[in-house]
Write a protein that holds these residues in place. Structure first.
Motif, PDB file in Angstrom:
ATOM      1  N   PRO A 197       0.800  -1.233   0.000  1.00  0.00           N
ATOM      2  CA  PRO A 197       0.000   0.000   0.000  1.00  0.00           C
ATOM      3  C   PRO A 197       0.828   1.277   0.000  1.00  0.00           C
ATOM      4  O   PRO A 197       0.402   2.289  -0.577  1.00  0.00           O
ATOM      5  N   TYR A 198       2.021   1.254   0.617  1.00  0.00           N
ATOM      6  CA  TYR A 198       2.804   2.475   0.771  1.00  0.00           C
ATOM      7  C   TYR A 198       3.955   2.578  -0.229  1.00  0.00           C
ATOM      8  O   TYR A 198       4.740   3.532  -0.164  1.00  0.00           O
ATOM      9  N   PHE A 199       4.104   1.625  -1.171  1.00  0.00           N
ATOM     10  CA  PHE A 199       5.241   1.621  -2.097  1.00  0.00           C
ATOM     11  C   PHE A 199       4.761   1.407  -3.526  1.00  0.00           C
ATOM     12  O   PHE A 199       3.668   0.867  -3.759  1.00  0.00           O
ATOM     13  N   GLU A 200       5.603   1.808  -4.465  1.00  0.00           N
ATOM     14  CA  GLU A 200       5.300   1.590  -5.872  1.00  0.00           C
ATOM     15  C   GLU A 200       5.406   0.102  -6.170  1.00  0.00           C
ATOM     16  O   GLU A 200       6.326  -0.575  -5.692  1.00  0.00           O
ATOM     17  N   PRO A 201       4.491  -0.453  -6.935  1.00  0.00           N
ATOM     18  CA  PRO A 201       4.570  -1.881  -7.258  1.00  0.00           C
ATOM     19  C   PRO A 201       5.774  -2.193  -8.147  1.00  0.00           C
ATOM     20  O   PRO A 201       6.211  -1.351  -8.933  1.00  0.00           O
ATOM     21  N   ILE A 202       6.320  -3.390  -8.010  1.00  0.00           N
ATOM     22  CA  ILE A 202       7.441  -3.860  -8.816  1.00  0.00           C
ATOM     23  C   ILE A 202       7.002  -5.113  -9.542  1.00  0.00           C
ATOM     24  O   ILE A 202       6.465  -6.049  -8.919  1.00  0.00           O
ATOM     25  N   SER A 203       7.243  -5.161 -10.846  1.00  0.00           N
ATOM     26  CA  SER A 203       6.927  -6.354 -11.641  1.00  0.00           C
ATOM     27  C   SER A 203       8.191  -6.846 -12.317  1.00  0.00           C
ATOM     28  O   SER A 203       8.964  -6.043 -12.884  1.00  0.00           O
ATOM     29  N   GLU A 204       8.432  -8.148 -12.299  1.00  0.00           N
ATOM     30  CA  GLU A 204       9.582  -8.755 -12.956  1.00  0.00           C
ATOM     31  C   GLU A 204       9.132 -10.002 -13.686  1.00  0.00           C
ATOM     32  O   GLU A 204       8.234 -10.714 -13.236  1.00  0.00           O
ATOM     33  N   ASN A 205       9.796 -10.248 -14.850  1.00  0.00           N
ATOM     34  CA  ASN A 205       9.475 -11.409 -15.673  1.00  0.00           C
ATOM     35  C   ASN A 205      10.561 -12.474 -15.495  1.00  0.00           C
ATOM     36  O   ASN A 205      11.762 -12.158 -15.454  1.00  0.00           O
TER      37      ASN A 205
END
Length: 670
Positions: free
Chosen positions: A159-167
């Motif tokens: 909720p308090y951080f930017e989401p991170i996506s990795e492949n």
């Protein structure tokens, strides 16, 4: 120069050793040739490891049997062999190859191992949501999971951080371990107050005055808004992915007065102007107004105090409650021991002073039912508790229902007579038989009697082989089978059985039991001649020889020709046995004592003449003989002798015109 004997011996040993080595070398060559010949003679078995992409890298070993693996080919000297195939990222597999498969291509398929993925964050609040291909998988600081080979998109969202996506392109057996570095989101807080100019603190640090705006990273924050002359406001906000812009508007309230409260004893209730208020060290009240604070607790006198304070002013209030006591008079009949809240106090009567709290008072006396009362004494007046104790028998009688249905479904009626019955008949009575001895019996033990004879429907629950119309009385039942039924019913209702039966005979009668039994002869005759009447009668319906309509099912006009004797000008509507309760209810409140079927009683049949002038008690006959008393007329009865309630007979065998009716004492003992 001639060698010494010692040197000659050494030289001889060396020659012997050379000869041994030569023979060993020749033997090894022979064995090698033999093995080579055997291998050449045997057929090579090609082994292919699937999937094909790992065939070249796979390792193949012999795990059982006499065989060799050369270049993915099996050469076996035994009838069968077991081989083991392995490859990086795949599960090891074993396969047995029999002689019939030698020379043929053998395929071994290896299953891929899942990839192990361990992704972490530096956070410690377990609020990170992990998504695999957009599907929520876990909410934790760490994602630990096993995945099949393939391509995956993994997202960490907080909720308090930017989401991170990795492949990730995962292969069998891959191990992925990584710590993700998450970036706090950037948000903004806009805040205003009315009136303006209030100081604003965030997490204890003053950041400015309202109105104001400030940038904040994602997170939860504690706000304090304070201004002289007004109440401080405390609030909390969250800057999250979905709420990056937070706006607050506060209306400040004028500062109230404060009351510093102390109470004794603790655990009571505090009200301010009649409204329950949590007990706290500081209570805020409206300034320049009367406020009544009241503290109360059960068992104590309540206390009230009134205050009127200026804005911002404070004062101390101390509540010290005094214990409330009340006088209690405790009496009982008869005198009994008293315990209050589990503590023995003494014998009644008692005059006590007790705490003004709920008091549980118990009265105990041997042979009597204990009684319990609960009162709350008060200082305003004297409380009194008075009980009339009942003996256990009196209590059980009081609790006993006036009527009830047995486990088998038949109805029982309660009788609580304190009466006597003159059994039998005088010689002068028309129809009297010599076995109808005059006997005076007291009926004073409360007992139940069956409202009607036991029906086939009820009896068949005990004896599955018994047949007959469900509402007809159960007949062709021996006296022994009737008391077996009584015992069965007692056990079904957790009552003490009356009869002890061993094999095909009754060996003991428990005259103190409260279980089911047959009616005694005295009870039967009292019910048929005296119960519900001012004086005992000759017949069930009264003293008149003329039978009232529907008074009893006996040998009537319809039985003419099928019985020796019948009653002329009387018709009960049934040529034979009738369903129970087909006739009118008798004066006792029961049915069919005047006819339908005769009834087994509990008593043994005896021709012993009772002692003159003696009054017998209502007890159970404990003699054990084969013949028992049968009472009452039946559908074959057509003579004056049989229709009288004093008529009695003895029988030892079942008949189709004999049934039975149940009785039982309300309680055991005399």
């Amino acid at each position: 120069m001639q060698m010494s004997e010692f040197n000659q011996a050494i030289e001889a040993a060396k020659r012997q050793q050379r000869r041994m080595l030569l023979w060993l070398g020749l033997g090894f060559i022979v064995v090698a040739c033999f093995v080579a010949a055997a291998l050449i003679a045997s057929r090579a078995t090609p082994i292919q490891v699937l999937p094909e992409t790992i065939n070249q890298d796979a390792q193949i070993n012999v795990s059982r049997g006499l065989a060799l693996i050369i270049d993915h080919h099996l050469y076996s000297l035994s009838d069968s062999a077991e081989v083991e195939a392995s490859a990086p990222g795949y599960q090891t597999a074993k396969q047995r190859i029999s002689e019939s498969s030698f020379g043929k291509v053998t395929q071994i398929t290896l299953e891929p191992l899942p990839a192990q993925v361990v992704l972490k964050t530096s956070l410690e609040d377990n609020k990170t949501s992990w998504y695999i291909d957009k599907k929520l998988t876990a909410i934790s600081n760490t994602l630990e999971t096993s995945l099949e080979r393939g391509d995956y998109s993994i997202t960490a969202s907080h909720p308090y951080f930017e989401p991170i996506s990795e492949n990730y392109a995962l292969k069998p057996g891959d191990v992925v371990e990584k710590t993700l570095s998450m970036t706090p989101i950037s948000g903004e807080l806009s805040l205003s107050t009315q009136p303006a100019g209030a100081a604003v603190s965030i997490d204890g640090e003053e950041v400015g005055q309202a109105p104001m705006s400030t940038s904040l990273p994602g997170g939860r924050y504690s706000l304090q808004i304070h201004k002289a002359g007004f109440e401080t406001i405390t609030d909390s906000i969250d800057i999250t992915q979905t709420a990056k812009q937070v706006s607050r508007q506060y209306r400040l309230q004028a500062e109230r007065a404060r009351v510093n409260v102390s109470v004794s004893p603790v655990g009571g209730t505090l009200t301010v102007n009649g409204i329950d208020t949590p007990v706290a060290d500081v209570i805020k009240i409206e300034a320049n107004q009367d406020a009544v604070l009241k503290y109360k607790k059960s068992g104590y006198f309540s206390q009230s105090q009134r205050v009127n304070l200026k804005q911002g002013e404070s004062t101390d209030l101390n509540f010290e409650l005094k214990k409330e006591m009340g006088k209690v008079v405790i009496e009982s009949t008869p005198q009994a021991s008293v315990t209050i809240s589990g503590k023995a106090i003494g014998q009644t009567p008692l005059n006590l002073t007790l705490d003004a709290l709920p008091q549980t008072i118990r009265f105990d006396l041997a042979g009597y039912r204990s009684e319990t009362r609960t009162i709350t004494p008060t200082a305003k007046s004297t409380s009194s508790v008075s009980v009339n104790l009942l003996t256990e028998k009196q209590a059980r009688l009081q609790e006993a229902p006036r009527s009830y249905k047995t486990y088998a479904g038949d109805e029982m009626q309660l009788f609580t007579a304190n009466d006597t019955i003159i059994m039998g008949a005088e010689r002068s009575e028309a129809g009297q038989r010599a076995n109808e001895f005059i006997r005076k019996v007291t009926i004073n033990r409360p007992f139940y009697a069956g409202v009607h004879e036991v029906s086939n429907q009820s009896y068949a629950q005990f004896d599955k082989s018994h047949s007959g119309g469900p509402n007809l009385p159960a007949t062709s039942v021996s006296w022994l089978e009737a008391v077996r039924y009584a015992n069965w019913l007692s056990q079904a209702e957790d009552l003490t059985p009356v009869y002890k039966i061993n094999g095909n005979s009754v060996t003991h009668i428990n005259d103190q039991a409260d279980g089911y039994r047959l009616l005694t002869e005295a009870e039967w005759e009292w019910l048929a001649r005296k119960a519900g009447r001012s004086a005992q009668t000759v017949f069930v319906w009264g003293n008149d020889k003329t039978i009232p309509p529907k008074a009893a099912n006996i040998a009537d006009e319809s039985a003419k020709g099928s019985v020796t004797h019948y009653v002329p000008r009387y018709n009960d509507g049934y040529a034979g046995v009738a369903p129970v309760k087909s006739m009118k209810r008798e004066l006792s409140g029961l049915f069919d004592m005047g006819g339908n079927v005769s009834e087994w009683t509990h008593d043994s049949y005896s021709l012993t003449v009772p002692k003159q002038g003696r009054t017998y008690s209502q007890t159970l006959d404990t003699t054990l003989v084969d013949e028992h008393v049968v009472k009452g007329a039946n559908w074959r009865s057509g003579t004056l002798t049989e229709l009288r309630a004093s008529y009695r007979d003895g029988a030892s065998q079942p008949r189709d015109d004999i049934g039975f009716r149940l009785g039982r004492f309300v309680y055991g003992g005399q």
